[in-house]
Design a protein around this motif. Structure first.
Motif, mmCIF file in Angstrom:
data_model
loop_
_atom_site.group_PDB
_atom_site.id
_atom_site.type_symbol
_atom_site.label_atom_id
_atom_site.label_comp_id
_atom_site.label_asym_id
_atom_site.label_seq_id
_atom_site.Cartn_x
_atom_site.Cartn_y
_atom_site.Cartn_z
ATOM 1 N N UNK A 213 0.839 -1.213 0.000
ATOM 2 C CA UNK A 213 0.000 0.000 0.000
ATOM 3 C C UNK A 213 0.869 1.257 0.000
ATOM 4 N N UNK A 214 1.937 1.224 0.775
ATOM 5 C CA UNK A 214 2.861 2.366 0.816
ATOM 6 C C UNK A 214 3.555 2.528 -0.533
ATOM 7 N N UNK A 215 3.910 1.403 -1.133
ATOM 8 C CA UNK A 215 4.526 1.438 -2.461
ATOM 9 C C UNK A 215 3.569 2.076 -3.481
ATOM 10 N N UNK A 216 2.279 1.827 -3.320
ATOM 11 C CA UNK A 216 1.256 2.391 -4.219
ATOM 12 C C UNK A 216 0.854 3.812 -3.807
ATOM 13 N N UNK A 217 1.596 4.376 -2.842
ATOM 14 C CA UNK A 217 1.398 5.748 -2.383
ATOM 15 C C UNK A 217 0.067 5.970 -1.651
ATOM 16 N N UNK A 218 -0.271 5.007 -0.811
ATOM 17 C CA UNK A 218 -1.451 5.184 0.044
ATOM 18 C C UNK A 218 -1.185 6.356 0.975
ATOM 19 N N UNK A 219 -2.235 7.034 1.363
ATOM 20 C CA UNK A 219 -2.118 8.211 2.202
ATOM 21 C C UNK A 219 -1.844 7.791 3.655
ATOM 22 N N UNK A 220 -0.574 7.854 4.059
ATOM 23 C CA UNK A 220 -0.215 7.437 5.425
ATOM 24 C C UNK A 220 -0.522 8.528 6.447
#
Length: 223
Positions: A213-220
């Motif tokens: 998800x982070x790799x896909x640029x999820x909004x952290x």
């Protein structure tokens, strides 16, 4: 040479200032861990968490807390009814109203949040929660990737930002909340882990999913 000695002296002073703070923090963490362990042991013996907390409250405070719990439950029931009747706005993609609450209103919302509101992916009657949410929560990497691969590339970010439940949380939260409930050896979650494993297949691939998800640029920074 003088400036060098001064620098060394300042470094020594800084170190002596930090050490007591570090020791104090270490003591606080140890006390907190002991308190958590004690609560876990008492809950294992059959005591309810709210009864443990309420033990040292005055009668006046207990009465006030009980009233706020009842108001929180009544308000939450109304929210669920509005949701079931389709009166709540669907398709949320943002943080929503983040206005701070104070006093009784804040405690009412805190009570609702502590109970999870309508967020229980393992409950078969919670049909308002999507399969996407459930797969993230139970840590099924293959199933999650199936959803992502079926979505057009320019819509992936929208999928990751979609909010669900009255908690209004997105994909990153589903993974973390699932991991917190289903993984590890936290005594407070032991019963929940056993129950959930009976009603759904738990994969526990939460770390792998979160990395994706982070790799896909999820909004952290979602909240």
């Amino acid at each position: 040479m003088a400036p060098k000695n001064k620098k060394k002296k300042n470094s020594k002073t800084l170190s002596s200032d930090v050490e007591p703070l570090a020791e104090s923090f270490k003591g606080l963490m140890e006390a907190q861990n002991s308190a958590h362990a004690a609560v876990g042991e008492r809950m294992q013996s059959g005591e309810k968490f709210k009864d443990i907390v309420a033990h040292n409250m005055s009668d006046e405070t207990k009465t006030k807390q009980k009233k706020l719990e009842e108001e929180a439950e009544k308000e939450l029931s109304m929210k669920k009814l509005c949701r079931d009747l389709g009166l709540l706005k669907g398709g949320n993609y943002g943080d929503g109203d983040q206005s701070p609450l104070r006093l009784d209103k804040a405690q009412i919302l805190r009570n609702q949040w502590a109970g999870g509101m309508d967020y229980n992916p393992a409950h078969p009657r919670n049909t308002h929660l999507s399969g996407w949410l459930r797969d993230l929560w139970r840590g099924d990497y293959q199933a999650v990737m199936g959803y992502i691969n079926r979505v057009k590339k320019d819509r992936v970010s929208q999928l990751l930002e979609a909010r669900e439940s009255l908690l209004n949380v997105s994909a990153v939260f589903h993974v973390i909340m699932g991991a917190r409930t289903l993984c590890g050896d936290n005594l407070l979650s032991k019963d929940a882990r056993l129950q959930n494993s009976k009603v759904m297949e738990v994969k526990n691939e939460h770390q792998k999913i979160l990395a994706k998800l982070i790799e896909l640029r999820a909004n952290i920074h979602a909240k």
